[in-house]
Design an enzyme around this catalytic site. Structure first.
Site, PDB file in Angstrom:
ATOM      1  N   GLY A  14      -3.169  26.797 -53.542  1.00  0.00           N
ATOM      2  CA  GLY A  14      -3.781  27.042 -54.845  1.00  0.00           C
ATOM      3  C   GLY A  14      -5.210  26.539 -54.887  1.00  0.00           C
ATOM      4  O   GLY A  14      -6.057  26.971 -54.127  1.00  0.00           O
ATOM      5  N   THR A  16      -9.064  25.874 -56.359  1.00  0.00           N
ATOM      6  CA  THR A  16     -10.069  26.827 -56.837  1.00  0.00           C
ATOM      7  C   THR A  16     -10.015  28.123 -56.046  1.00  0.00           C
ATOM      8  O   THR A  16     -10.035  29.221 -56.617  1.00  0.00           O
ATOM      9  CB  THR A  16     -11.476  26.212 -56.728  1.00  0.00           C
ATOM     10  OG1 THR A  16     -11.533  25.030 -57.530  1.00  0.00           O
ATOM     11  CG2 THR A  16     -12.531  27.189 -57.214  1.00  0.00           C
ATOM     12  N   ALA A  17      -9.944  28.039 -54.717  1.00  0.00           N
ATOM     13  CA  ALA A  17      -9.955  29.243 -53.885  1.00  0.00           C
ATOM     14  C   ALA A  17      -8.730  30.108 -54.154  1.00  0.00           C
ATOM     15  O   ALA A  17      -8.833  31.334 -54.342  1.00  0.00           O
ATOM     16  CB  ALA A  17     -10.025  28.859 -52.411  1.00  0.00           C
ATOM     17  N   GLU A  50     -17.527  20.358 -59.775  1.00  0.00           N
ATOM     18  CA  GLU A  50     -18.108  21.493 -59.079  1.00  0.00           C
ATOM     19  C   GLU A  50     -19.400  21.951 -59.743  1.00  0.00           C
ATOM     20  O   GLU A  50     -19.510  22.013 -60.954  1.00  0.00           O
ATOM     21  CB  GLU A  50     -17.125  22.670 -59.066  1.00  0.00           C
ATOM     22  CG  GLU A  50     -15.909  22.432 -58.188  1.00  0.00           C
ATOM     23  CD  GLU A  50     -16.192  22.608 -56.708  1.00  0.00           C
ATOM     24  OE1 GLU A  50     -17.359  22.813 -56.330  1.00  0.00           O
ATOM     25  OE2 GLU A  50     -15.237  22.530 -55.919  1.00  0.00           O
ATOM     26  N   LYS A  79     -26.262  24.897 -66.025  1.00  0.00           N
ATOM     27  CA  LYS A  79     -27.053  24.496 -64.852  1.00  0.00           C
ATOM     28  C   LYS A  79     -28.192  25.490 -64.654  1.00  0.00           C
ATOM     29  O   LYS A  79     -27.962  26.692 -64.520  1.00  0.00           O
ATOM     30  CB  LYS A  79     -26.157  24.458 -63.612  1.00  0.00           C
ATOM     31  CG  LYS A  79     -26.916  24.187 -62.323  1.00  0.00           C
ATOM     32  CD  LYS A  79     -25.995  24.205 -61.113  1.00  0.00           C
ATOM     33  CE  LYS A  79     -26.797  24.087 -59.829  1.00  0.00           C
ATOM     34  NZ  LYS A  79     -25.947  24.121 -58.621  1.00  0.00           N
ATOM     35  N   LEU A 332     -11.932  26.246 -47.975  1.00  0.00           N
ATOM     36  CA  LEU A 332     -12.035  25.330 -46.840  1.00  0.00           C
ATOM     37  C   LEU A 332     -11.287  25.827 -45.620  1.00  0.00           C
ATOM     38  O   LEU A 332     -11.581  25.391 -44.498  1.00  0.00           O
ATOM     39  CB  LEU A 332     -11.522  23.950 -47.253  1.00  0.00           C
ATOM     40  CG  LEU A 332     -12.285  23.269 -48.389  1.00  0.00           C
ATOM     41  CD1 LEU A 332     -11.616  21.949 -48.763  1.00  0.00           C
ATOM     42  CD2 LEU A 332     -13.739  23.044 -48.001  1.00  0.00           C
ATOM     43  N   GLU A 341     -26.356  23.286 -51.771  1.00  0.00           N
ATOM     44  CA  GLU A 341     -26.874  24.366 -52.623  1.00  0.00           C
ATOM     45  C   GLU A 341     -25.758  25.033 -53.424  1.00  0.00           C
ATOM     46  O   GLU A 341     -25.884  26.175 -53.858  1.00  0.00           O
ATOM     47  CB  GLU A 341     -27.609  25.398 -51.767  1.00  0.00           C
ATOM     48  CG  GLU A 341     -28.994  24.951 -51.305  1.00  0.00           C
ATOM     49  CD  GLU A 341     -30.060  25.057 -52.390  1.00  0.00           C
ATOM     50  OE1 GLU A 341     -29.754  25.580 -53.482  1.00  0.00           O
ATOM     51  OE2 GLU A 341     -31.202  24.620 -52.144  1.00  0.00           O
ATOM     52  N   THR A 343     -22.729  26.365 -52.838  1.00  0.00           N
ATOM     53  CA  THR A 343     -22.342  27.698 -52.375  1.00  0.00           C
ATOM     54  C   THR A 343     -20.841  27.882 -52.157  1.00  0.00           C
ATOM     55  O   THR A 343     -20.394  28.992 -51.864  1.00  0.00           O
ATOM     56  CB  THR A 343     -23.062  28.031 -51.054  1.00  0.00           C
ATOM     57  OG1 THR A 343     -22.847  26.964 -50.116  1.00  0.00           O
ATOM     58  CG2 THR A 343     -24.553  28.218 -51.283  1.00  0.00           C
ATOM     59  N   ILE A 345     -17.999  27.902 -54.006  1.00  0.00           N
ATOM     60  CA  ILE A 345     -17.266  28.843 -54.862  1.00  0.00           C
ATOM     61  C   ILE A 345     -17.811  30.257 -54.681  1.00  0.00           C
ATOM     62  O   ILE A 345     -17.057  31.236 -54.672  1.00  0.00           O
ATOM     63  CB  ILE A 345     -17.324  28.399 -56.332  1.00  0.00           C
ATOM     64  CG1 ILE A 345     -16.424  27.175 -56.528  1.00  0.00           C
ATOM     65  CG2 ILE A 345     -16.908  29.521 -57.268  1.00  0.00           C
ATOM     66  CD1 ILE A 345     -16.415  26.622 -57.921  1.00  0.00           C
TER      67      ILE A 345
END
Length: 505
Positions: A14, A16-17, A50, A79, A332, A341, A343, A345
């Site tokens: 599960g 975020t990804a 995040e 942001k 991951l 920077e 990146t 997500i």
């Protein structure tokens, strides 16, 4: 998604990804496809606070999310860019702000006029010519345009990764995704083709599927442990291999931007959320012990820590194939690049979008897989080069890590970009690489890499007209920012936060 579904997609893991993939698949797949997600509540995720880039808004829009609700439920904030403090040398800071910097004239982008003005001694720092940075430095925020002729400001978000995953889970389950609780014990393969056929949970339960998505984090149970895909190690270019993370109480400025602060053996992130600040120290274990890293992090917080620093170990790099056999790796499991920077997500988002564009039928054509992996490799490599730029062009002399990265061999693709910039201020965005010419310009200038020249077409503008151009851009940015609300006022009003939940009183 119905009982008649004939193509079964199984997501392993599960976080975020996993839940981003589930939400996007639930939104766009036809009824002939089903989605099942397997995760264990006993296995934690790496997610901390995040930070994102503006492309996340495309996905939120595609999912039909209500932005105010999204911000409330994820404790999100706005942001406008990322500040790099001390990356060139101690005591100096610059920003990689979203959106345009300056205004092009004729055939040339703004940076050639700025380089000419710099040689003439009349150029100010880039902050004066960026609306996003002008607003960010003033702690201001708005959405859209103030008037029909006013420019918009591209923006992204900071949010709590755990709350974001839970938010996406509710969305996905509400659209038919089936979640199964359990720990994956074994991955079964077809003896003839090597393709994955099922996941086993314990001794009795089997989850069969036609296509599998590996979101098992650094363990990479499917893409690596089962399919033996291989890994490209980029430690020679990006030597940091550890992180310490800890949330803290709110304190200091409520910034509409991420802070990245250079430290002697790495860098520290600061991500302001509604209810806390996300903090972490990325560092090289060859130059700093875990104990000293934790001490450094705790000594540089705005507010009281909300727990003990949590260690994370990683190796920078990527899988040699993101899509192997009937398995796609995300997050991951696909690889890791430090969040310099923001990146991580985006790489999940772009991979799922690319996968949907070539959605396989009963069997994926090898040519489609090869195309997909070629696109993924290009995207990861160009982001890698951009991160290496931050490290390799520095003036932090006398600090072993910074001395090492300054003198290391750079990727050939990055060397070519640096030589073009040094020779004539030329920046070329290759194909659809993530970072634009404006992004490269801000970091090249911010890190102090001098361009020897600029395009001679910039000389067609008289010095007086050049002064006028720069002055008008600076004045417009200042006036637009002056009209904006503070970040906290805007967020509280836009997200309709209840009084007890105000981000900042």
């Amino acid at each position: 998604m119905t009982e008649e579904s004939s193509f079964r997609i199984v997501i392993a893991g599960g976080g975020t990804a996993g839940w981003m993939a589930a939400a996007l698949l639930a939104r766009f797949l036809p009824s002939t496809h089903s989605v099942t997600l397997v995760e264990s509540a006993d296995i934690g995720t790496v997610g901390v606070g995040e930070a994102t880039i503006p492309q996340i808004r495309y996905i939120n829009h595609a999912l039909g999310l209500d932005e105010a609700q999204f911000l409330r439920e994820t404790k999100g904030t706005f942001k406008l860019g990322i500040e790099f403090n001390g990356w060139r040398r101690e005591g100096e800071a610059y920003m990689h702000a979203f959106g345009p910097v300056g205004r092009g004239h004729g055939l040339l982008p703004f940076h050639h006029y700025w380089l000419r003005a710099k040689q003439l001694g009349i150029a100010k720092p880039l902050a004066h010519y960026s609306l996003n940075e002008t607003a960010a430095r003033s702690l201001k925020m708005r959405r859209g345009s103030r008037t029909p002729r006013s420019p918009e400001m591209p923006y992204a978000y900071h949010f709590d990764a755990g709350l974001y995953a839970a938010f996406l889970r509710r969305y996905a389950e509400g659209r038919g995704v089936v979640r199964i609780e359990g720990t994956i014990g074994n991955v079964e393969q077809d003896s003839a083709t090597g393709s994955i056929t099922a996941l086993t949970l314990g001794e009795e339960r089997r989850i069969e599927g036609d296509f599998f998505i590996d979101c098992t984090g650094f363990r990479a149970l499917l893409i690596e442990r089962t399919l033996k895909t291989g890994f490209d190690d980029w430690t020679d270019y990006l030597p940091c291999d550890r992180a310490m993370a800890v949330p803290s109480d709110n304190g200091g400025d409520f910034t509409p931007y991420t802070r990245s602060i250079a430290r002697s053996a790495g860098w520290q992130w600061r991500i302001p959320l509604q209810h806390r600040i996300g903090n972490g120290l990325v560092y090289s274990s060859a130059h700093l012990s875990d104990e000293d890293a934790a001490e450094t992090l705790l000594a540089n917080l705005d507010g009281a820590p909300q727990g003990d620093p949590r260690p994370i170990s990683f190796t920078t790099g990527k899988r040699r194939k993101h899509w192997n056999a009937n398995c796609l790796a995300l997050g991951l499991a696909a690889g890791f690049m430090e969040p310099l920077e923001s990146t991580s997500i985006h790489l999940v988002q772009s991979a799922v979008s690319r996968f949907l564009s070539v959605l396989p039928g009963a069997e994926a054509d090898p040519a489609i897989r090869d195309w997909f992996n070629g696109q993924a490799d290009f995207e990861w490599l160009r982001i890698r080069d951009f991160l290496v730029l931050h490290y390799s062009v520095n003036e932090r002399e006398g600090e072993p890590l910074w001395d090492a990265v300054r003198h290391m061999k750079k990727p050939d693709t990055l060397v070519a970009k640096l030589e073009n910039w040094r020779a004539a201020g030329f920046i070329h965005r290759e194909h659809e690489e993530l970072f634009t010419e404006v992004g490269w310009f801000q970091v090249l200038a911010g890190q102090g890499l001098e361009a020897r020249s600029y395009n001679p077409l910039a000389d067609a503008l008289s010095e007086d007209d050049l002064r006028s151009l720069l002055g008008s851009i600076e004045a417009a940015c200042a006036e637009e920012a002056r009209q904006m609300q503070s970040h906290s006022e805007f967020l509280n009003k836009f997200a309709n936060l209840p009084p007890h939940q105000d981000a900042v009183a």
